[in-house]
Design a protein around this motif. Structure first.
Motif, mmCIF file in Angstrom:
data_model
loop_
_atom_site.group_PDB
_atom_site.id
_atom_site.type_symbol
_atom_site.label_atom_id
_atom_site.label_comp_id
_atom_site.label_asym_id
_atom_site.label_seq_id
_atom_site.Cartn_x
_atom_site.Cartn_y
_atom_site.Cartn_z
ATOM 1 N N LYS A 185 0.892 -1.339 0.054
ATOM 2 C CA LYS A 185 0.187 0.012 0.029
ATOM 3 C C LYS A 185 0.760 1.278 0.087
ATOM 4 C CE LYS A 185 -3.881 -2.063 2.634
ATOM 5 N NZ LYS A 185 -4.761 -2.248 3.556
ATOM 6 N N ASN A 186 2.045 1.260 0.909
ATOM 7 C CA ASN A 186 2.484 2.566 1.074
ATOM 8 C C ASN A 186 4.146 2.163 0.759
ATOM 9 O OD1 ASN A 186 4.082 4.865 1.990
ATOM 10 N ND2 ASN A 186 2.311 5.442 2.890
ATOM 11 N N PRO A 187 4.946 2.744 0.047
ATOM 12 C CA PRO A 187 6.457 2.363 0.175
ATOM 13 C C PRO A 187 7.251 2.762 1.122
ATOM 14 C CG PRO A 187 5.827 4.338 -1.463
ATOM 15 C CD PRO A 187 4.570 3.925 -0.939
ATOM 16 N N ASN A 188 6.822 3.641 2.209
ATOM 17 C CA ASN A 188 7.524 3.971 3.298
ATOM 18 C C ASN A 188 6.884 3.357 4.388
ATOM 19 O OD1 ASN A 188 9.418 5.716 2.130
ATOM 20 N ND2 ASN A 188 7.707 7.163 1.726
ATOM 21 N N ILE A 189 5.965 2.454 4.328
ATOM 22 C CA ILE A 189 5.252 1.681 5.513
ATOM 23 C C ILE A 189 5.500 0.095 5.382
ATOM 24 C CG2 ILE A 189 3.335 1.642 7.029
ATOM 25 C CD1 ILE A 189 2.603 4.071 6.313
ATOM 26 N N ALA A 190 6.309 -0.598 6.226
ATOM 27 C CA ALA A 190 6.089 -1.890 6.260
ATOM 28 C C ALA A 190 5.419 -2.451 7.381
ATOM 29 C CB ALA A 190 7.377 -2.307 6.139
ATOM 30 N N GLN A 191 5.414 -3.920 7.239
ATOM 31 C CA GLN A 191 4.185 -4.431 8.540
ATOM 32 C C GLN A 191 5.237 -5.494 9.322
ATOM 33 O OE1 GLN A 191 3.056 -3.884 5.346
ATOM 34 N NE2 GLN A 191 2.356 -1.934 6.168
ATOM 35 N N LEU A 192 5.007 -5.613 10.571
ATOM 36 C CA LEU A 192 5.588 -6.628 11.324
ATOM 37 C C LEU A 192 4.657 -7.511 11.650
ATOM 38 C CD1 LEU A 192 8.429 -7.431 12.382
ATOM 39 C CD2 LEU A 192 7.837 -6.250 14.681
ATOM 40 N N ILE A 193 4.691 -8.617 11.567
ATOM 41 C CA ILE A 193 3.713 -9.750 11.843
ATOM 42 C C ILE A 193 4.123 -10.592 12.983
ATOM 43 C CG2 ILE A 193 2.260 -9.418 9.854
ATOM 44 C CD1 ILE A 193 3.586 -12.222 8.791
ATOM 45 N N ASP A 194 3.480 -11.726 13.641
ATOM 46 C CA ASP A 194 3.788 -12.910 14.296
ATOM 47 C C ASP A 194 4.493 -12.269 15.648
ATOM 48 O OD1 ASP A 194 3.126 -14.569 12.350
ATOM 49 O OD2 ASP A 194 5.077 -14.668 11.558
ATOM 50 N N ILE A 195 3.897 -10.985 16.259
ATOM 51 C CA ILE A 195 4.432 -10.516 17.494
ATOM 52 C C ILE A 195 3.458 -11.013 18.318
ATOM 53 C CG2 ILE A 195 4.841 -8.660 18.766
ATOM 54 C CD1 ILE A 195 6.838 -8.870 17.005
ATOM 55 N N PRO A 196 3.858 -11.749 19.515
ATOM 56 C CA PRO A 196 2.840 -12.674 20.477
ATOM 57 C C PRO A 196 1.952 -11.335 21.123
ATOM 58 C CG PRO A 196 4.875 -12.914 21.160
ATOM 59 C CD PRO A 196 5.222 -12.405 19.709
ATOM 60 N N ARG A 197 0.769 -11.442 21.339
ATOM 61 C CA ARG A 197 -0.072 -10.458 22.202
ATOM 62 C C ARG A 197 0.579 -10.407 23.649
ATOM 63 N NH1 ARG A 197 -5.868 -12.130 23.202
ATOM 64 N NH2 ARG A 197 -5.931 -10.146 24.151
ATOM 65 N N ILE A 198 1.402 -11.128 24.302
ATOM 66 C CA ILE A 198 2.182 -10.934 25.572
ATOM 67 C C ILE A 198 3.197 -10.112 25.459
ATOM 68 C CG2 ILE A 198 1.263 -13.279 26.342
ATOM 69 C CD1 ILE A 198 4.012 -14.128 26.196
ATOM 70 N N ALA A 199 3.644 -9.668 24.373
ATOM 71 C CA ALA A 199 4.702 -8.771 24.205
ATOM 72 C C ALA A 199 4.289 -7.331 24.441
ATOM 73 C CB ALA A 199 5.156 -8.587 22.590
ATOM 74 N N LYS A 200 5.568 -6.707 25.087
ATOM 75 C CA LYS A 200 5.078 -5.318 25.484
ATOM 76 C C LYS A 200 5.517 -4.315 24.300
ATOM 77 C CE LYS A 200 6.604 -1.688 29.101
ATOM 78 N NZ LYS A 200 7.741 -1.472 29.981
ATOM 79 N N ILE A 201 4.440 -3.711 23.752
ATOM 80 C CA ILE A 201 4.589 -2.990 22.569
ATOM 81 C C ILE A 201 4.244 -1.395 22.598
ATOM 82 C CG2 ILE A 201 2.382 -4.137 21.743
ATOM 83 C CD1 ILE A 201 3.716 -3.802 18.903
ATOM 84 N N GLU A 202 4.758 -0.575 22.232
ATOM 85 C CA GLU A 202 4.206 0.603 22.181
ATOM 86 C C GLU A 202 4.577 1.437 20.965
ATOM 87 O OE1 GLU A 202 6.044 2.731 25.512
ATOM 88 O OE2 GLU A 202 5.285 1.353 27.122
ATOM 89 N N LYS A 203 3.634 2.475 20.783
ATOM 90 C CA LYS A 203 3.840 3.477 19.350
ATOM 91 C C LYS A 203 5.022 4.105 19.567
ATOM 92 C CE LYS A 203 1.364 6.967 16.751
ATOM 93 N NZ LYS A 203 0.291 7.869 16.759
ATOM 94 N N GLY A 204 5.866 4.018 18.308
ATOM 95 C CA GLY A 204 7.270 4.737 18.567
ATOM 96 C C GLY A 204 8.442 3.823 18.713
ATOM 97 N N ASP A 205 8.117 2.680 19.322
ATOM 98 C CA ASP A 205 9.257 1.778 19.557
ATOM 99 C C ASP A 205 9.956 1.425 18.185
ATOM 100 O OD1 ASP A 205 8.741 1.585 22.259
ATOM 101 O OD2 ASP A 205 7.666 -0.516 21.932
ATOM 102 N N THR A 206 11.324 1.205 18.563
ATOM 103 C CA THR A 206 12.209 1.000 17.337
ATOM 104 C C THR A 206 12.177 -0.398 16.961
ATOM 105 O OG1 THR A 206 13.548 2.732 17.956
ATOM 106 C CG2 THR A 206 14.506 1.350 16.604
#
Length: 276
Positions: A185-206
């Protein structure tokens, strides 16, 4: 010659005025410190402007050469950094032997596709420059792709903007692993999949490369989390990533060869054969 003489005759009054004016200005400048300083200051300003303009033109036409020099300097720094990493790990074992696990090369992008579903890049280096299939390709800002084909003078790269691309990546803060893909969809946006729901994830993380492959070293920059949500089965996150690289304007890249790749591949293949 006659026309020149007629010119001086026709303009004798103006020329006489110009000569006398020049002489008077010169005498004024020589005999008055204030005027002398002003003249020198003005002359320096004008000549400085001319020199600046000339240097700007010269610098513009020498940008290619300077970019190449910067690439070589960055290449040297990357090699030194890799040697330092290996030294820190191995100095307790044997400080006289420091193997270099990764080899670095530079190349220029001469063609770049980013509007298709299976995008490729073309580089100006080939097997005569020691380029091989499956070398990692990065820029100074982050990952670009993997070398897919090589000829004598050129190489093609499977971009990360390719539906067949699937690269091991992880959250830098938590260390949770997933796979980097692209939804076209967008050449400057990729996707990360298969991250388990128990992972600590936040917007802006590297997001960085995970290192669980023989191609990309661990810790190569990818991007930052734009947004995320749980996928359909609610067990894994679907993460959108703002890429550090502007994939539409790539010019110079680095290629990385893992000197231990073949040994690792053969070892893993032997284990798989035994299990079968």
């Amino acid at each position: 010659m006659q026309q020149i003489i007629f010119f001086f005759i026709r303009n004798k009054n103006f020329l006489l005025f110009a000569v006398l004016f020049t002489i008077s200005v010169a005498l004024t400048i020589q005999t008055h410190n204030y005027h002398n300083n002003k003249f020198i200051s003005s002359a320096n300003y004008i000549t400085g402007g001319v020199y600046t303009f000339r240097n700007n033109i010269t610098d513009y036409f020498s940008l290619g050469k300077e970019n190449e020099q910067l690439l070589q300097e960055n290449l040297m720094l990357r090699k030194k950094l890799e040697e330092f990493k290996e030294k820190v790990v191995l100095e307790k074992l044997d400080s006289t032997v420091i193997p270099n696990k990764y080899e670095y090369f530079t190349a220029r992008v001469i063609n770049n596709n980013y509007s298709k579903t299976k995008n490729q890049l073309t580089l100006d280096k080939g097997w005569k420059d020691s380029i091989k299939i499956d070398l990692a390709v990065i820029s100074s800002k982050g990952i670009v792709g993997i070398v897919s084909q090589v000829s004598e003078n050129y190489a093609t790269v499977q971009s990360i903007l390719n539906t067949q691309s699937r690269i091991n990546a992880k959250l830098k803060n938590s260390g949770d692993f997933g796979s980097l893909i692209w939804d076209t969809k967008n050449p400057n946006i990729a996707q990360l999949i298969d991250i388990p729901r128990i992972a600590k994830i936040e917007k802006g993380d590297t997001i960085v490369t995970g290192g669980r492959s023989t191609i990309f070293p661990e810790g190569i920059l990818i991007g930052t989390i734009k947004d995320f949500h749980l996928d359909n089965d609610d067990n894994y996150y679907y993460v959108n990533i703002d890429l550090f690289n502007d994939m539409t304007s790539l010019e110079h890249v680095y290629l990385i060869e893992n000197n231990d790749a073949q040994e690792i591949i053969e070892l893993e293949k032997g284990v798989e054969d035994e299990e079968q």
